[in-house]
Motif scaffolding. Structure first.
Motif, PDB file in Angstrom:
ATOM      1  N   ALA A 209       0.817  -1.219   0.000  1.00 57.86           N
ATOM      2  CA  ALA A 209       0.000   0.000   0.000  1.00 57.86           C
ATOM      3  C   ALA A 209       0.849   1.267   0.000  1.00 57.86           C
ATOM      4  O   ALA A 209       0.303   2.366  -0.069  1.00 57.86           O
ATOM      5  CB  ALA A 209      -0.933   0.008   1.207  1.00 57.86           C
ATOM      6  N   GLY A 210       2.159   1.153   0.072  1.00 65.09           N
ATOM      7  CA  GLY A 210       3.015   2.326   0.076  1.00 65.09           C
ATOM      8  C   GLY A 210       3.006   3.045  -1.262  1.00 65.09           C
ATOM      9  O   GLY A 210       2.673   2.481  -2.308  1.00 65.09           O
ATOM     10  N   ASN A 211       3.398   4.326  -1.241  1.00 70.12           N
ATOM     11  CA  ASN A 211       3.448   5.120  -2.462  1.00 70.12           C
ATOM     12  C   ASN A 211       4.455   6.252  -2.265  1.00 70.12           C
ATOM     13  O   ASN A 211       5.277   6.197  -1.347  1.00 70.12           O
ATOM     14  CB  ASN A 211       2.057   5.668  -2.819  1.00 70.12           C
ATOM     15  CG  ASN A 211       1.406   6.418  -1.662  1.00 70.12           C
ATOM     16  OD1 ASN A 211       2.087   6.963  -0.793  1.00 70.12           O
ATOM     17  ND2 ASN A 211       0.084   6.459  -1.660  1.00 70.12           N
ATOM     18  N   ARG A 212       4.417   7.269  -3.121  1.00 80.78           N
ATOM     19  CA  ARG A 212       5.358   8.376  -2.996  1.00 80.78           C
ATOM     20  C   ARG A 212       5.125   9.201  -1.729  1.00 80.78           C
ATOM     21  O   ARG A 212       6.011   9.925  -1.296  1.00 80.78           O
ATOM     22  CB  ARG A 212       5.277   9.294  -4.228  1.00 80.78           C
ATOM     23  CG  ARG A 212       5.966   8.734  -5.475  1.00 80.78           C
ATOM     24  CD  ARG A 212       5.988   9.778  -6.597  1.00 80.78           C
ATOM     25  NE  ARG A 212       6.399  11.072  -6.121  1.00 80.78           N
ATOM     26  CZ  ARG A 212       7.677  11.475  -6.035  1.00 80.78           C
ATOM     27  NH1 ARG A 212       8.656  10.666  -6.380  1.00 80.78           N
ATOM     28  NH2 ARG A 212       7.952  12.693  -5.597  1.00 80.78           N
ATOM     29  N   ILE A 213       3.963   9.084  -1.142  1.00 78.21           N
ATOM     30  CA  ILE A 213       3.686   9.816   0.094  1.00 78.21           C
ATOM     31  C   ILE A 213       4.378   9.156   1.274  1.00 78.21           C
ATOM     32  O   ILE A 213       4.953   9.834   2.132  1.00 78.21           O
ATOM     33  CB  ILE A 213       2.173   9.914   0.321  1.00 78.21           C
ATOM     34  CG1 ILE A 213       1.537  10.765  -0.782  1.00 78.21           C
ATOM     35  CG2 ILE A 213       1.857  10.481   1.703  1.00 78.21           C
ATOM     36  CD1 ILE A 213       0.020  10.756  -0.782  1.00 78.21           C
ATOM     37  N   GLY A 214       4.340   7.837   1.338  1.00 80.54           N
ATOM     38  CA  GLY A 214       4.967   7.174   2.464  1.00 80.54           C
ATOM     39  C   GLY A 214       5.129   5.684   2.268  1.00 80.54           C
ATOM     40  O   GLY A 214       4.416   5.053   1.485  1.00 80.54           O
ATOM     41  N   LEU A 215       6.108   5.124   2.978  1.00 79.00           N
ATOM     42  CA  LEU A 215       6.316   3.681   3.056  1.00 79.00           C
ATOM     43  C   LEU A 215       5.422   3.157   4.175  1.00 79.00           C
ATOM     44  O   LEU A 215       5.610   3.495   5.347  1.00 79.00           O
ATOM     45  CB  LEU A 215       7.781   3.376   3.362  1.00 79.00           C
ATOM     46  CG  LEU A 215       8.134   1.910   3.612  1.00 79.00           C
ATOM     47  CD1 LEU A 215       7.991   1.088   2.343  1.00 79.00           C
ATOM     48  CD2 LEU A 215       9.542   1.782   4.171  1.00 79.00           C
ATOM     49  N   ARG A 216       4.429   2.366   3.810  1.00 85.62           N
ATOM     50  CA  ARG A 216       3.513   1.807   4.800  1.00 85.62           C
ATOM     51  C   ARG A 216       4.009   0.433   5.234  1.00 85.62           C
ATOM     52  O   ARG A 216       4.571  -0.314   4.427  1.00 85.62           O
ATOM     53  CB  ARG A 216       2.090   1.715   4.239  1.00 85.62           C
ATOM     54  CG  ARG A 216       1.501   3.086   3.952  1.00 85.62           C
ATOM     55  CD  ARG A 216       0.077   3.018   3.435  1.00 85.62           C
ATOM     56  NE  ARG A 216      -0.468   4.345   3.226  1.00 85.62           N
ATOM     57  CZ  ARG A 216      -1.068   5.067   4.165  1.00 85.62           C
ATOM     58  NH1 ARG A 216      -1.235   4.552   5.372  1.00 85.62           N
ATOM     59  NH2 ARG A 216      -1.520   6.269   3.904  1.00 85.62           N
ATOM     60  N   HIS A 255       4.955  13.722   1.158  1.00 83.42           N
ATOM     61  CA  HIS A 255       4.207  13.659   2.414  1.00 83.42           C
ATOM     62  C   HIS A 255       3.453  14.958   2.698  1.00 83.42           C
ATOM     63  O   HIS A 255       3.849  16.033   2.233  1.00 83.42           O
ATOM     64  CB  HIS A 255       5.163  13.363   3.571  1.00 83.42           C
ATOM     65  CG  HIS A 255       6.070  14.512   3.917  1.00 83.42           C
ATOM     66  ND1 HIS A 255       5.689  15.534   4.759  1.00 83.42           N
ATOM     67  CD2 HIS A 255       7.338  14.800   3.542  1.00 83.42           C
ATOM     68  CE1 HIS A 255       6.669  16.400   4.878  1.00 83.42           C
ATOM     69  NE2 HIS A 255       7.688  15.984   4.154  1.00 83.42           N
ATOM     70  N   PRO A 256       2.364  14.878   3.470  1.00 80.62           N
ATOM     71  CA  PRO A 256       1.654  16.101   3.859  1.00 80.62           C
ATOM     72  C   PRO A 256       2.533  16.949   4.773  1.00 80.62           C
ATOM     73  O   PRO A 256       3.374  16.433   5.513  1.00 80.62           O
ATOM     74  CB  PRO A 256       0.416  15.580   4.599  1.00 80.62           C
ATOM     75  CG  PRO A 256       0.801  14.221   5.071  1.00 80.62           C
ATOM     76  CD  PRO A 256       1.724  13.667   4.022  1.00 80.62           C
ATOM     77  N   THR A 257       2.347  18.241   4.727  1.00 84.97           N
ATOM     78  CA  THR A 257       3.162  19.134   5.540  1.00 84.97           C
ATOM     79  C   THR A 257       2.615  19.295   6.955  1.00 84.97           C
ATOM     80  O   THR A 257       3.314  19.793   7.832  1.00 84.97           O
ATOM     81  CB  THR A 257       3.271  20.512   4.876  1.00 84.97           C
ATOM     82  OG1 THR A 257       1.956  21.042   4.672  1.00 84.97           O
ATOM     83  CG2 THR A 257       3.979  20.392   3.524  1.00 84.97           C
ATOM     84  N   THR A 258       1.364  18.897   7.175  1.00 84.93           N
ATOM     85  CA  THR A 258       0.792  18.895   8.517  1.00 84.93           C
ATOM     86  C   THR A 258       0.010  17.605   8.703  1.00 84.93           C
ATOM     87  O   THR A 258      -0.370  16.934   7.738  1.00 84.93           O
ATOM     88  CB  THR A 258      -0.159  20.088   8.743  1.00 84.93           C
ATOM     89  OG1 THR A 258      -1.242  20.020   7.801  1.00 84.93           O
ATOM     90  CG2 THR A 258       0.565  21.411   8.591  1.00 84.93           C
ATOM     91  N   GLY A 259      -0.251  17.250   9.962  1.00 86.05           N
ATOM     92  CA  GLY A 259      -1.030  16.052  10.246  1.00 86.05           C
ATOM     93  C   GLY A 259      -1.417  15.994  11.705  1.00 86.05           C
ATOM     94  O   GLY A 259      -0.790  16.645  12.553  1.00 86.05           O
ATOM     95  N   GLY A 260      -2.419  15.177  12.006  1.00 88.72           N
ATOM     96  CA  GLY A 260      -2.928  15.095  13.368  1.00 88.72           C
ATOM     97  C   GLY A 260      -2.635  13.795  14.079  1.00 88.72           C
ATOM     98  O   GLY A 260      -2.934  13.673  15.265  1.00 88.72           O
TER      99      GLY A 260
END
Length: 290
Positions: A209-216, A255-260
């Motif tokens: 499920a990983g992609n350019r946003i993150g390694l899951r 990756h997103p620049t912010t997150g919760g």
């Protein structure tokens, strides 16, 4: 219509235009983006005489096929794959002259995930915020390649070279086990001591499920010590974020620049190129460093 261009014959699973990215815009909500394996992208650029920040194609697992409208020098590197011109095998990791109208194909990766194709002159799509990179999260830059798309090429600025380039080495084979050096925090206190031990001692594997946003990752979930949710806060490259399912995600270039969700640790940026080349199922080990 200019002949300084190439036509996409087979786009592959996911092929994007990438350069060194657009760092410095996180305050605008814009990720860094750029090649996930910057060393491999720089290597193929130098092989064809480009500057290291010229835009290249980044493929994902299945490669791609393109047809230049004029003769161009090409180099394919990163994840090893078969390379052909009009069906005839040519060198991987070396400059190759491709005639106008010939079909250049980078095949399925035989190791690793992402291969890189550099063309003399570079991919000359219009830059956005100083970069030609495709950003899958924000949608900035050119869209991922589709069959039939046409990409402009820049004018060559240098000659192709052979062999080692200024100390740069060809891309190494991916490790049988990915080791990520981490520093705990900033939200390690949101997890139980057992969860921190699980992170560094448990068996995790790279997920498909990983992609350019993150390694899951798959594996044992990390137990939270406290409930509730964080206010959204800044995220950095390499952040190891833990969503509600307890399975860590290592943030990569888009990756997103912010997150919760809480960030239990941050991985060393030097290890992220290997993370981006890690095939699903590969064991992943976290090593805490000071």
């Amino acid at each position: 219509m200019t002949d300084r261009a190439l036509a996409v014959v087979r786009a592959g699973a996911l092929t994007t235009v990438q350069d060194t990215g657009r760092p410095g815009h996180a305050h605008l909500g814009v990720p860094r983006s750029g090649a996930l394996d910057p060393g491999a992208a720089a290597f193929v650029n130098r092989l064809v005489g480009n500057a290291g920040d010229a835009a290249v194609l980044e493929t994902t697992l299945t490669g791609c096929a393109v047809r230049p409208r004029r003769a161009v020098t090409v180099a394919v590197g990163g994840a090893p794959c078969p390379v052909t011109v009009d069906g005839r095998p040519v060198a991987f990791g070396a400059p190759v002259r491709v005639a106008a109208g010939a079909l250049l194909e980078a095949g399925r990766a035989t190791a690793g995930v992402r291969s890189y194709l550099a063309f003399s002159g570079g991919i000359a799509v219009e830059p956005v915020l100083g970069s030609r990179s495709t950003d899958l999260l924000s949608g900035l830059g050119p869209p991922p390649l589709v069959d039939g798309a046409v990409l402009p090429l820049g004018r060559p600025v240098g000659g192709a070279v052979a062999g080692a380039v200024d100390g740069l080495a060809p891309w190494p084979a991916p490790p049988a086990e990915l080791v990520l050096r981490i520093r705990f925090g900033p939200r390690a206190d949101w997890f139980t001591p057992g969860a921190l031990r699980t992170l560094t001692r448990g068996l995790h594997r790279a997920s498909a499920a990983g992609n350019r946003i993150g390694l899951r990752l798959s594996g044992p979930p990390l137990e939270r010590a406290r409930g509730g949710e964080l206010a959204s806060e800044g995220m950095v490259l390499g952040a190891v974020q833990v969503p509600p399912d307890g399975l860590p995600v290592v943030f990569l270039a888009d990756h997103p620049t912010t997150g919760g969700y809480p960030v239990v640790a941050v991985a060393d940026e030097r290890d992220l190129a290997a993370a981006a080349q890690t095939v699903p199922g590969t064991p992943v080990r976290f090593v805490a460093v000071r």
